[in-house]
Design a protein around this motif. Structure first.
Motif, short mmCIF file in Angstrom:
data_model
loop_
_atom_site.label_atom_id
_atom_site.label_comp_id
_atom_site.label_asym_id
_atom_site.label_seq_id
_atom_site.Cartn_x
_atom_site.Cartn_y
_atom_site.Cartn_z
N ALA A 153 -1.01 -7.85 0.22
CA ALA A 153 -1.30 -7.83 -1.21
C ALA A 153 -2.79 -7.56 -1.45
CB ALA A 153 -0.90 -9.16 -1.83
N SER A 154 -3.64 -8.14 -0.63
CA SER A 154 -5.08 -7.95 -0.84
C SER A 154 -5.50 -6.51 -0.49
CB SER A 154 -5.88 -9.01 -0.07
OG SER A 154 -6.57 -8.47 1.00
N VAL A 155 -4.77 -5.90 0.43
CA VAL A 155 -5.03 -4.50 0.76
C VAL A 155 -4.65 -3.60 -0.44
CG1 VAL A 155 -4.31 -2.58 2.28
CG2 VAL A 155 -4.69 -4.86 3.23
N GLN A 156 -3.48 -3.86 -1.01
CA GLN A 156 -3.02 -3.05 -2.14
C GLN A 156 -3.93 -3.23 -3.35
OE1 GLN A 156 0.99 -4.65 -2.26
NE2 GLN A 156 1.77 -2.58 -1.98
N LEU A 157 -4.28 -4.48 -3.63
CA LEU A 157 -5.12 -4.77 -4.81
C LEU A 157 -6.42 -3.97 -4.77
CD1 LEU A 157 -5.89 -6.38 -7.33
CD2 LEU A 157 -6.72 -8.19 -5.84
N ASN A 158 -6.96 -3.80 -3.57
CA ASN A 158 -8.26 -3.14 -3.46
C ASN A 158 -8.14 -1.66 -3.08
OD1 ASN A 158 -10.11 -5.50 -3.91
ND2 ASN A 158 -8.76 -6.31 -2.32
N GLN A 159 -6.93 -1.12 -3.20
CA GLN A 159 -6.66 0.29 -2.94
C GLN A 159 -7.10 0.72 -1.54
OE1 GLN A 159 -8.44 1.32 -6.94
NE2 GLN A 159 -6.81 2.84 -6.80
N ALA A 160 -6.97 -0.23 -0.62
CA ALA A 160 -7.26 0.10 0.77
C ALA A 160 -5.97 0.61 1.42
CB ALA A 160 -7.79 -1.14 1.49
N VAL A 161 -6.08 1.02 2.66
CA VAL A 161 -4.94 1.63 3.35
C VAL A 161 -4.48 0.70 4.46
CG1 VAL A 161 -4.17 3.64 4.69
CG2 VAL A 161 -5.88 3.92 2.86
N LEU A 162 -3.19 0.36 4.41
CA LEU A 162 -2.65 -0.58 5.38
C LEU A 162 -2.17 0.14 6.64
CD1 LEU A 162 -1.87 -3.58 5.62
CD2 LEU A 162 0.35 -2.98 4.67
N LYS A 163 -2.61 -0.33 7.80
CA LYS A 163 -2.12 0.22 9.07
C LYS A 163 -1.34 -0.88 9.77
CE LYS A 163 -4.21 4.23 8.92
NZ LYS A 163 -3.62 5.53 9.16
#
Ligand code: PLP
Length: 365
Positions: A121-131
């Motif tokens: 969720a914290s990755v999505q919130l900050n528009q980062a990319v999840l690997k």
């Protein structure tokens, strides 16, 4: 019409399940045993009630925004300087704050899969990319594969040790090697929510790397072995320069007054933690033995919960268990639909669960 941030609308809201009380009412159960959230079946130390009773006359005041008394207690306990700690409303909040403090759009975050879902969720919130890097065949973090995913864009790597939902651990020599090879632009977040439960000679203590000044942030919580899940209290331990950005984004009073006094009280009652550990050790053994007798495969766990492989009719088994008054977690939400995740309970709760499991399986044959 007012428009929220577009990427926020793509996030799945956290949907809390029904409470045990709601389920009990709906199914007309006299008793419901909750073994689904990895809580401490012994509850918190009795000292908490006293500490909270005393603090009640202060609840009209704001809490100490520095958590000074708790800070001193934790700093003393670990023999680390006071500026090496940031406290949060559960370690969940710290995971949220780490994302806010560190992630820019396009940054990459590497984590194992399945692992603790709140990192995502914290990755999505900050528009980062999840690997997401699949666990090994024995459900452990695949550190070489995770390292291979680290790129110029990687900002954070998350390792839950023990991992939730598998209960598996990363060993000291593996972690040592991994940290040595991580580039300088990466912060390793070692989530040790179940640290107090682990009984394995090669289990590493993340604080050893903090003491050496490594670029490692350790998360610990009072929700599990310390039994304070309902009060919400967790903390991050790291070099002060790594905590500084988190201090900038946290709210001034993010840890309430009752959680602060309870944290000090439970830390002083290490006998309660020792009882908790011993009960868990015996319970895990009982679960593993019973599952073996029932012909069920389990993932060997070092935490206070266990993954049990049920097979294709897993959802039905979970429902039957619920009807018999035992609440466990389905692995479906973690991408493990054939597994149930069950936390250890008191000896009576464990027995009731194992009996119910046997009946549920028999009724489906
Ligand atoms: C690996 C892991 N990290 C963090 C948490 C969050 O704990 P809390 O927010 O209660 O401190 C949990 C809770 O289940 C967990 O399993």
């Amino acid at each position: 019409m007012v428009r929220p941030r577009a990427h926020v609308l793509q996030m799945e809201p956290y949907r809390p399940g029904k409470t045990p009380e709601q389920i009990q009412h709906e199914l007309g159960l006299n008793e419901l045993i909750k073994l689904s959230a990895n809580e401490n079946p012994l509850g918190a130390s009795p000292r908490v009630a006293e500490a909270i009773q005393e603090a009640l006359c202060h609840i009209h005041r704001y809490p100490d925004g520095a958590c000074q008394l708790l800070r001193e207690a934790v700093s003393d306990f670990y023999q680390l300087p006071q500026d090496h700690f940031v406290f949060g409303n559960g370690s969940d909040e710290l995971i949220h704050l780490i994302g806010l403090a560190y992630l820019e759009a396009g940054d990459e975050v590497v984590m194992g899969h399945p692992s603790f879902v709140r990192y995502e969720a914290s990755v999505q919130l900050n528009q980062a990319v999840l690997k997401r890097v699949p666990l090994t065949n024995d459900y452990r973090h695949d550190l070489p594969a995770m390292l291979a995913e680290v790129s110029e864009r990687t900002k954070l790597v998350y390792i839950a040790n023990p991992n939730n939902p598998t209960g598996t651990i990363v060993y000291r020599h593996e972690l040592e090697h991994f940290i040595d090879l991580l580039p300088d632009h990466v912060l390793l977040v070692l989530d040790e929510a179940y640290y107090e439960y682990v009984d394995h000679p090669d289990y590493p203590n993340g604080l050893d790397w903090v003491r050496r000044g490594a670029q490692v942030l350790v998360l610990r919580t009072f929700s599990k072995a310390y039994g304070l899940a309902g009060l919400r209290l967790g903390y991050a331990v790291a070099r002060p320069d790594l905590l500084d950005p988190i201090e900038r984004v946290r709210e001034p009073y993010n840890v309430n007054l009752l959680a602060q006094v309870a944290g000090v009280a439970v830390l002083r009652d290490q006998a309660h933690v020792a009882r908790t550990r011993e009960l868990n050790r015996q319970s895990l053994e009982a679960f593993q033995q019973a599952c073996e007798q029932m012909g069920l495969r389990v993932v060997p766990s070092y935490a206070n919960f266990l993954l049990i492989e049920i097979g294709a009719h897993c959802a039905q088994v979970r429902q039957r268990l619920l009807q018999m008054g035992v609440m466990v977690r389905s692995g479906e939400g973690f991408g493990l639909p054939h597994f149930l995740r069950v936390n250890t309970g008191t000896p009576e709760q464990n027995e009731k669960f194992l009996r119910a499991l046997q009946q549920a399986l028999a009724s489906l044959k």
